[in-house]
Design a protein around this motif. Structure first.
Motif: not given
Length: 154
Positions: A24-28
């Motif tokens: 949801l936060t475009n975090t890897k």
């Protein structure tokens, strides 16, 4: 893209929640072995809902291979006991935020060799426990997003 790193996580529910937050936060999400559960675990799936297949996930065999992988990029260790607050980090898109295992944190020798990279989430020291790992990850991710702007997650 922001990067969350979990060192040897123990609880699949935490990892499921963290995976959901990462989607949801475009975090890897990076996970460093050993891992104390199987990725087919029901708690992982339940906590991650139907997001788990969307998690951008990289598994690293050990701490040394992870350090080699990041090639000197900015790494911040989020751990209890530091005098520096996580809000003092000057966040950027390519940062790596590492969290230790739920019970033991990060390896003591690794912390000793990287004292300048340790930051903490302020907590009441009268209680001898820390925040839940997935809550801590969310706090740090959203501070980074606050600093660099939400355009990076859209």
């Amino acid at each position: 893209m922001l990067n969350i790193v979990l060192y040897a996580p123990e609880y699949p529910g935490n990892v499921g929640n963290i995976g959901r937050t990462c989607v949801l936060t475009n975090t890897k999400l990076h996970i460093i072995r050993p891992i104390k559960f199987d990725f087919s675990d029901k708690m992982l799936k339940k906590a991650g809902i139907d997001y788990w297949d969307k998690v951008e996930l990289k598994i690293h065999d050990d701490l040394e291979s992870f350090i080699d992988f990041i090639h000197g990029k900015k790494l911040y260790l989020i751990e209890t006991g530091s005098e520096k607050s996580y809000t003092e980090i000057k966040c950027s898109d390519e940062d790596y935020y590492m969290f230790g295992r739920e019970k033991e944190g990060l390896p003591s020798e690794f912390l000793k060799n990287n004292k300048d990279k340790i930051f903490t989430i302020p907590m009441n020291h009268k209680i001898h426990r820390s925040l839940n790992l997935s809550n801590s990850v969310a706090i740090v991710i959203y501070e980074a997003i606050r600093q660099i702007g939400s355009k990076n997650i859209l």
